[in-house]
Design a protein around this motif. Sequence first.
Motif, PDB file in Angstrom:
ATOM      1  N   GLU A  60      32.133  45.657  44.411  1.00  0.00           N
ATOM      2  CA  GLU A  60      33.488  46.268  44.446  1.00  0.00           C
ATOM      3  C   GLU A  60      34.109  45.442  45.740  1.00  0.00           C
ATOM      4  OE1 GLU A  60      33.275  50.309  44.407  1.00  0.00           O
ATOM      5  OE2 GLU A  60      32.303  50.477  42.191  1.00  0.00           O
ATOM      6  N   ARG A  61      34.134  44.322  45.930  1.00  0.00           N
ATOM      7  CA  ARG A  61      34.833  43.658  46.982  1.00  0.00           C
ATOM      8  C   ARG A  61      36.037  42.595  46.389  1.00  0.00           C
ATOM      9  NH1 ARG A  61      33.259  43.691  52.087  1.00  0.00           N
ATOM     10  NH2 ARG A  61      35.197  42.838  52.374  1.00  0.00           N
ATOM     11  N   GLU A  62      37.079  43.089  46.045  1.00  0.00           N
ATOM     12  CA  GLU A  62      38.173  42.490  45.295  1.00  0.00           C
ATOM     13  C   GLU A  62      38.523  41.272  46.305  1.00  0.00           C
ATOM     14  OE1 GLU A  62      42.827  42.593  43.907  1.00  0.00           O
ATOM     15  OE2 GLU A  62      41.544  44.504  43.871  1.00  0.00           O
ATOM     16  N   ASP A  63      38.469  41.594  47.517  1.00  0.00           N
ATOM     17  CA  ASP A  63      38.961  40.316  48.411  1.00  0.00           C
ATOM     18  C   ASP A  63      38.069  39.408  48.774  1.00  0.00           C
ATOM     19  OD1 ASP A  63      37.093  42.501  49.608  1.00  0.00           O
ATOM     20  OD2 ASP A  63      37.756  41.943  51.575  1.00  0.00           O
ATOM     21  N   LEU A  64      36.724  39.851  48.614  1.00  0.00           N
ATOM     22  CA  LEU A  64      35.597  38.524  48.651  1.00  0.00           C
ATOM     23  C   LEU A  64      35.617  37.947  47.395  1.00  0.00           C
ATOM     24  CD1 LEU A  64      32.773  40.430  50.659  1.00  0.00           C
ATOM     25  CD2 LEU A  64      34.699  38.852  51.544  1.00  0.00           C
ATOM     26  N   ALA A  65      36.123  38.415  46.419  1.00  0.00           N
ATOM     27  CA  ALA A  65      35.845  37.538  44.935  1.00  0.00           C
ATOM     28  C   ALA A  65      37.116  36.698  44.889  1.00  0.00           C
ATOM     29  CB  ALA A  65      35.990  38.783  43.824  1.00  0.00           C
ATOM     30  N   ARG A  66      38.275  37.282  45.512  1.00  0.00           N
ATOM     31  CA  ARG A  66      39.401  36.394  45.396  1.00  0.00           C
ATOM     32  C   ARG A  66      39.257  35.328  46.453  1.00  0.00           C
ATOM     33  NH1 ARG A  66      44.311  38.076  43.396  1.00  0.00           N
ATOM     34  NH2 ARG A  66      43.774  40.263  43.702  1.00  0.00           N
ATOM     35  N   ALA A  67      38.699  35.441  47.620  1.00  0.00           N
ATOM     36  CA  ALA A  67      38.362  34.362  48.420  1.00  0.00           C
ATOM     37  C   ALA A  67      37.343  33.444  47.559  1.00  0.00           C
ATOM     38  CB  ALA A  67      37.741  34.835  49.656  1.00  0.00           C
ATOM     39  N   ALA A  68      36.215  33.811  47.108  1.00  0.00           N
ATOM     40  CA  ALA A  68      35.376  32.941  46.742  1.00  0.00           C
ATOM     41  C   ALA A  68      35.912  32.195  45.285  1.00  0.00           C
ATOM     42  CB  ALA A  68      34.296  33.819  46.146  1.00  0.00           C
ATOM     43  N   LEU A  69      36.645  32.740  44.565  1.00  0.00           N
ATOM     44  CA  LEU A  69      37.356  32.075  43.436  1.00  0.00           C
ATOM     45  C   LEU A  69      38.248  31.043  43.862  1.00  0.00           C
ATOM     46  CD1 LEU A  69      38.075  34.789  40.793  1.00  0.00           C
ATOM     47  CD2 LEU A  69      36.882  32.507  40.452  1.00  0.00           C
ATOM     48  N   THR A  70      39.198  31.165  45.223  1.00  0.00           N
ATOM     49  CA  THR A  70      40.002  30.281  45.781  1.00  0.00           C
ATOM     50  C   THR A  70      39.171  29.158  46.161  1.00  0.00           C
ATOM     51  OG1 THR A  70      41.517  32.091  46.423  1.00  0.00           O
ATOM     52  CG2 THR A  70      41.573  30.236  47.488  1.00  0.00           C
ATOM     53  N   LYS A  71      38.037  29.424  46.755  1.00  0.00           N
ATOM     54  CA  LYS A  71      37.253  28.328  47.301  1.00  0.00           C
ATOM     55  C   LYS A  71      36.557  27.418  45.980  1.00  0.00           C
ATOM     56  CE  LYS A  71      33.127  27.207  50.335  1.00  0.00           C
ATOM     57  NZ  LYS A  71      32.269  27.772  50.819  1.00  0.00           N
ATOM     58  N   LEU A  72      36.310  28.044  44.797  1.00  0.00           N
ATOM     59  CA  LEU A  72      35.695  27.450  43.688  1.00  0.00           C
ATOM     60  C   LEU A  72      36.837  26.692  43.038  1.00  0.00           C
ATOM     61  CD1 LEU A  72      33.200  30.105  42.514  1.00  0.00           C
ATOM     62  CD2 LEU A  72      32.633  27.840  43.491  1.00  0.00           C
ATOM     63  N   ARG A  73      38.127  27.362  42.799  1.00  0.00           N
ATOM     64  CA  ARG A  73      39.171  26.757  42.128  1.00  0.00           C
ATOM     65  C   ARG A  73      40.009  25.902  42.972  1.00  0.00           C
ATOM     66  NH1 ARG A  73      35.475  28.338  38.725  1.00  0.00           N
ATOM     67  NH2 ARG A  73      35.944  29.964  37.662  1.00  0.00           N
ATOM     68  N   LYS A  74      40.003  25.721  43.841  1.00  0.00           N
ATOM     69  CA  LYS A  74      41.086  24.987  44.882  1.00  0.00           C
ATOM     70  C   LYS A  74      42.410  25.426  44.612  1.00  0.00           C
ATOM     71  CE  LYS A  74      37.470  22.862  46.437  1.00  0.00           C
ATOM     72  NZ  LYS A  74      36.599  22.820  47.537  1.00  0.00           N
ATOM     73  N   SER A  75      42.462  26.452  44.284  1.00  0.00           N
ATOM     74  CA  SER A  75      43.691  26.952  43.916  1.00  0.00           C
ATOM     75  C   SER A  75      44.050  28.291  44.103  1.00  0.00           C
ATOM     76  CB  SER A  75      44.440  26.614  42.459  1.00  0.00           C
ATOM     77  OG  SER A  75      45.480  27.257  42.149  1.00  0.00           O
ATOM     78  N   ARG A  76      44.801  29.049  44.849  1.00  0.00           N
ATOM     79  CA  ARG A  76      44.838  30.447  45.187  1.00  0.00           C
ATOM     80  C   ARG A  76      45.803  31.014  43.775  1.00  0.00           C
ATOM     81  NH1 ARG A  76      44.589  34.192  48.973  1.00  0.00           N
ATOM     82  NH2 ARG A  76      44.955  36.222  48.116  1.00  0.00           N
ATOM     83  N   SER A  77      46.646  30.323  43.181  1.00  0.00           N
ATOM     84  CA  SER A  77      47.096  30.842  41.983  1.00  0.00           C
ATOM     85  C   SER A  77      46.278  31.058  40.747  1.00  0.00           C
ATOM     86  CB  SER A  77      48.471  30.074  41.637  1.00  0.00           C
ATOM     87  OG  SER A  77      47.904  28.761  41.467  1.00  0.00           O
ATOM     88  N   VAL A  78      45.424  30.027  40.696  1.00  0.00           N
ATOM     89  CA  VAL A  78      44.265  30.256  39.529  1.00  0.00           C
ATOM     90  C   VAL A  78      43.316  31.215  39.827  1.00  0.00           C
ATOM     91  CG1 VAL A  78      42.502  28.932  38.396  1.00  0.00           C
ATOM     92  CG2 VAL A  78      44.472  27.759  38.959  1.00  0.00           C
ATOM     93  N   ALA A  79      43.051  31.405  41.262  1.00  0.00           N
ATOM     94  CA  ALA A  79      42.142  32.616  41.535  1.00  0.00           C
ATOM     95  C   ALA A  79      42.841  33.840  41.259  1.00  0.00           C
ATOM     96  CB  ALA A  79      41.710  32.388  42.876  1.00  0.00           C
ATOM     97  N   ASP A  80      44.013  33.929  41.748  1.00  0.00           N
ATOM     98  CA  ASP A  80      44.645  35.313  41.393  1.00  0.00           C
ATOM     99  C   ASP A  80      44.665  35.618  39.824  1.00  0.00           C
ATOM    100  OD1 ASP A  80      44.967  35.631  43.928  1.00  0.00           O
ATOM    101  OD2 ASP A  80      47.180  34.718  44.211  1.00  0.00           O
ATOM    102  N   GLU A  81      44.848  34.672  39.216  1.00  0.00           N
ATOM    103  CA  GLU A  81      45.014  35.019  37.782  1.00  0.00           C
ATOM    104  C   GLU A  81      43.531  35.563  37.017  1.00  0.00           C
ATOM    105  OE1 GLU A  81      46.034  31.627  35.506  1.00  0.00           O
ATOM    106  OE2 GLU A  81      48.066  31.537  36.610  1.00  0.00           O
ATOM    107  N   GLU A  82      42.574  34.888  37.669  1.00  0.00           N
ATOM    108  CA  GLU A  82      41.156  35.372  37.227  1.00  0.00           C
ATOM    109  C   GLU A  82      40.632  36.498  37.719  1.00  0.00           C
ATOM    110  OE1 GLU A  82      38.038  32.435  36.987  1.00  0.00           O
ATOM    111  OE2 GLU A  82      39.373  30.580  37.023  1.00  0.00           O
ATOM    112  N   VAL A  83      41.213  36.933  39.015  1.00  0.00           N
ATOM    113  CA  VAL A  83      40.779  38.292  39.656  1.00  0.00           C
ATOM    114  C   VAL A  83      41.847  39.110  38.601  1.00  0.00           C
ATOM    115  CG1 VAL A  83      40.965  39.774  41.574  1.00  0.00           C
ATOM    116  CG2 VAL A  83      40.166  37.349  41.877  1.00  0.00           C
ATOM    117  N   ASP A  84      42.903  39.062  38.399  1.00  0.00           N
ATOM    118  CA  ASP A  84      43.881  39.900  37.587  1.00  0.00           C
ATOM    119  C   ASP A  84      43.140  40.256  36.374  1.00  0.00           C
ATOM    120  OD1 ASP A  84      45.658  40.116  39.845  1.00  0.00           O
ATOM    121  OD2 ASP A  84      46.867  38.762  38.881  1.00  0.00           O
ATOM    122  N   ALA A  85      42.498  39.098  35.720  1.00  0.00           N
ATOM    123  CA  ALA A  85      41.844  39.403  34.392  1.00  0.00           C
ATOM    124  C   ALA A  85      40.567  40.367  34.500  1.00  0.00           C
ATOM    125  CB  ALA A  85      41.435  37.991  33.915  1.00  0.00           C
TER     126      ALA A  85
END
Length: 313
Positions: free
Chosen positions: A47-72
């Motif tokens: 239940e750590r949305e912030d860490l999930a967003r940070a991990a996705l940003t590192k994997l996708r190399k794009s904050r906007s793409v990471a935000d879309e996936e976390v929102d999903a």
Amino acid sequence: MSVKQALGWFSNYWHVYFAFPALPAFYQLILLPLCPESPNWLYYNKEREDLARAALTKLRKSRSVADEEVDAMIRERTSASSESVMVSYKELFTNKTLRLTLVIGLALQAAQQLSGINAILNYGPDILKTAGMKDGDTATGLLGSINVLMTLISIPLMDKMGRRSLMLLGQLLMILSYIGLAIAQRIHDSNPTGASWTPYVSTTTIITFIIFFAIGPGSIPWLIVAEIFTAEARGKASSLCVGANWICNLLVVLTYDKLNKALQPNTFFLYMGIVTFFLIFTFFFVPETKKKQVEQINREIQEQAEKFPPIVF
């Protein structure tokens, strides 16, 4: 070139081969600490949305793409009822939509192994010698390398062509390869001395079979299984699908030799029939998952499940 030919005198030290798997394990041991945690695990389990967003940003190399996936993920969790947060094994079999989703996952794994790929890889030298090639070991030395290479090539193709389309294309071309191999074996069996071209056809069709397997059924089932299940069901469903994969693998390895002795030279017509069955199944039941959220995929499967009576799925 076979492994024995490549290693020369070192092939006598067969027990050293068992140490080779330690090399990739050591490689993973070094690199895994550098990998980010699974975003799904961080969000759903910790239940750590912030860490999930940070991990996705590192994997996708794009904050906007990471935000879309976390929102999903947030929408998926919000839309899920409290009772469905964790799906039980019983629900996988009693819920109509989950049951069809599980059947699709199991069928894709069975399609991979029951295609006979491990019969080709394990018995390649014998298959080619049966078709008239004097030195089957030489021809089969590259088969494993071709499988690995084409699997890597299939990765960008999945995003361009789509998972379902590539799966269907791979299965169709595997069927054509099996037809060529089976006909070559049958002709050589009836006229061993007069059909000098059959070893070349057999070698070519085996290579094409491995190529089309690698770009389709060899890699796509693993990806689709991860995409068709919601996070609540993914862990349990994936474990069942992986178990089915290994059971089918074992079944092929244990039965090929006996089947070949009983059906020769028509053995590969049997495997062609199996691949044809799974081609039909893929066409009618497997959804396209390319660029789709899991909610949309589940809605499509649910609509499909409603068309059949409970006795079917």
